[in-house]
Scaffold this motif. Structure first.
Motif, mmCIF file in Angstrom:
data_model
loop_
_atom_site.group_PDB
_atom_site.id
_atom_site.type_symbol
_atom_site.label_atom_id
_atom_site.label_comp_id
_atom_site.label_asym_id
_atom_site.label_seq_id
_atom_site.Cartn_x
_atom_site.Cartn_y
_atom_site.Cartn_z
ATOM 1 N N ILE A 32 0.849 -1.192 0.000
ATOM 2 C CA ILE A 32 0.000 0.000 0.000
ATOM 3 C C ILE A 32 0.884 1.240 0.000
ATOM 4 C CG2 ILE A 32 -1.766 1.270 1.283
ATOM 5 C CD1 ILE A 32 -2.615 -1.451 2.479
ATOM 6 N N GLU A 33 0.697 2.105 -0.971
ATOM 7 C CA GLU A 33 1.515 3.310 -1.091
ATOM 8 C C GLU A 33 0.928 4.441 -0.264
ATOM 9 O OE1 GLU A 33 4.388 3.407 -2.480
ATOM 10 O OE2 GLU A 33 4.262 1.336 -3.211
ATOM 11 N N TYR A 42 1.504 20.199 11.029
ATOM 12 C CA TYR A 42 1.217 18.765 11.085
ATOM 13 C C TYR A 42 1.918 18.025 9.957
ATOM 14 C CZ TYR A 42 -2.078 19.288 7.165
ATOM 15 O OH TYR A 42 -2.641 19.533 5.945
ATOM 16 N N GLU A 43 1.973 16.711 10.116
ATOM 17 C CA GLU A 43 2.396 15.820 9.045
ATOM 18 C C GLU A 43 1.306 14.767 8.863
ATOM 19 O OE1 GLU A 43 6.270 14.130 9.530
ATOM 20 O OE2 GLU A 43 7.219 16.053 10.003
ATOM 21 N N LEU A 44 0.985 14.472 7.616
ATOM 22 C CA LEU A 44 -0.060 13.501 7.317
ATOM 23 C C LEU A 44 0.493 12.428 6.394
ATOM 24 C CD1 LEU A 44 -3.049 12.542 7.333
ATOM 25 C CD2 LEU A 44 -3.413 14.056 5.366
ATOM 26 N N TYR A 45 0.230 11.184 6.745
ATOM 27 C CA TYR A 45 0.617 10.036 5.923
ATOM 28 C C TYR A 45 -0.660 9.256 5.636
ATOM 29 C CZ TYR A 45 5.182 11.411 7.602
ATOM 30 O OH TYR A 45 6.312 12.142 7.891
ATOM 31 N N LYS A 46 -1.035 9.213 4.355
ATOM 32 C CA LYS A 46 -2.306 8.577 4.039
ATOM 33 C C LYS A 46 -2.158 7.626 2.860
ATOM 34 C CE LYS A 46 -4.233 12.026 0.834
ATOM 35 N NZ LYS A 46 -5.449 12.766 0.469
ATOM 36 N N PRO A 47 -2.914 6.523 2.890
ATOM 37 C CA PRO A 47 -2.899 5.579 1.775
ATOM 38 C C PRO A 47 -3.411 6.250 0.508
ATOM 39 C CG PRO A 47 -3.938 4.617 3.719
ATOM 40 C CD PRO A 47 -3.787 6.072 3.987
ATOM 41 N N ASN A 48 -2.851 5.845 -0.631
ATOM 42 C CA ASN A 48 -3.262 6.439 -1.907
ATOM 43 C C ASN A 48 -4.616 5.924 -2.376
ATOM 44 O OD1 ASN A 48 -0.911 7.864 -1.923
ATOM 45 N ND2 ASN A 48 0.142 6.550 -3.393
ATOM 46 N N SER A 82 -3.847 0.171 5.893
ATOM 47 C CA SER A 82 -4.579 1.237 5.196
ATOM 48 C C SER A 82 -5.118 2.307 6.141
ATOM 49 C CB SER A 82 -5.737 0.638 4.377
ATOM 50 O OG SER A 82 -5.249 -0.248 3.408
ATOM 51 N N ILE A 83 -4.294 2.684 7.107
ATOM 52 C CA ILE A 83 -4.675 3.689 8.085
ATOM 53 C C ILE A 83 -3.928 4.988 7.804
ATOM 54 C CG2 ILE A 83 -4.780 4.280 10.533
ATOM 55 C CD1 ILE A 83 -6.484 1.854 9.766
ATOM 56 N N ALA A 84 -4.636 6.098 7.746
ATOM 57 C CA ALA A 84 -4.002 7.416 7.634
ATOM 58 C C ALA A 84 -3.557 7.865 9.021
ATOM 59 C CB ALA A 84 -4.971 8.420 7.039
#
Length: 289
Positions: A32-33, A42-48, A82-84
């Motif tokens: 999962i990218e 803030y910083e956000l990391y989310k699945p594409n 798959s968690i943001a």
């Protein structure tokens, strides 16, 4: 403040937000990218692709998003599920003023909307003072109709939830004159709490109004909106470490008040509360206690 293992903490999100649980031993073959979004606050990391849930994290008193990321290495776990993950730079708060609650709630909702994050599986958590922020802002969001990002679950890790307890413990530490770090922190706490709320023996109402929990009066007025929300209270009551390094009694530790809070919430009908004491989990990323 001692901290618990993030793997244990993250279990709240994995277990709670997955409606279709995978069978044990099943291997996820597709990688999962993630999209990485770094902003000033803030910083956000989310699945594409599909996003199954959102985890919002607040760090301890001096901690930024980078500190959270270093100390709690959860991004790989989040990617696999798959968690943001939203890492907030909002810190240095032991309580929240009303205008701060409004501003922070709006900011979080704006981030969710702008990044097209789902709102049905949002979880909020914090470490040390970040846990105070997590509980207070979650209660506020649920209680205000203009916000639609109600958390499904909230967790804290070793958080200083009782402001009167902080004041009284600080008095003891200064009188004891045992540990330089303890004296420095206690002096700062007495100055700031006294400046904002006065002495609790004269102004207990101000402390109750701002604290997550006031053990002396069993006050949980700032948590009432969370009665139907899952709550996890993590702490590591390492009494030996605190005795040797701070000469502190159990009644001076965050762990004591976190346990008392769990008991109070249970008595008041909060059904989704879990009190989770840990052992030998309180280490930083560099191995220090």
């Amino acid at each position: 403040m001692k901290k618990a293992s993030i793997l244990l903490i993250f279990f709240i999100l994995i277990v709670s937000c997955k409606q279709n649980k995978k069978e044990k031993g099943q291997i996820v073959s597709e990688k999962i990218e993630f999209t990485e979004i770094v902003k000033e606050d803030y910083e956000l990391y989310k699945p594409n692709k599909e996003i199954k849930g959102v985890l919002i994290l607040f760090g301890g008193y001096p901690e930024s998003a980078d500190d959270i990321k270093r100390e709690f290495q959860i991004l790989d776990i989040a990617r696999e599920n798959s968690i943001a993950v939203l890492l907030s730079n909002f810190n240095q708060k032991l309580w929240l003023k009303e205008n701060e609650k409004h501003q922070l709630a709006k900011k979080l909702q704006d981030i969710v909307v702008e990044n097209e994050l789902p709102t049905e599986n949002i979880f909020v958590g914090g470490f040390s003072s970040g846990g105070v922020v997590s509980l207070l802002i979650s209660d506020f969001i649920i209680g205000m109709k203009q916000f639609y990002i109600d958390p499904k679950g909230v967790f804290i890790v070793d958080s200083p939830i009782d402001l009167i307890a902080l004041y009284k413990s600080s008095e003891k530490n200064i009188e004891r004159n045992f540990s330089k770090p303890s004296i420095q922190e206690s002096t700062w706490l007495l100055e700031n709490l006294g400046k904002n709320f006065g002495n609790p023996k004269d102004n207990i109402e101000k402390y109750e109004k701002n604290a997550v929990f006031t053990y002396r009066t069993n006050n949980i007025s700032n948590l009432k909106k969370l009665k139907r929300t899952k709550i996890r209270l993590y702490t590591e009551p390492d009494t030996l470490w605190w005795k040797e390094n701070r000469m502190a009694d159990y009644e001076q530790m965050n762990a004591f008040y976190i346990k008392k809070l769990s008991e109070s919430l249970a008595q008041k009908g909060f059904e989704g509360v879990e009190y989770i004491p840990t052992t030998d989990k309180g280490f930083r990323a560099n191995g220090e206690i």
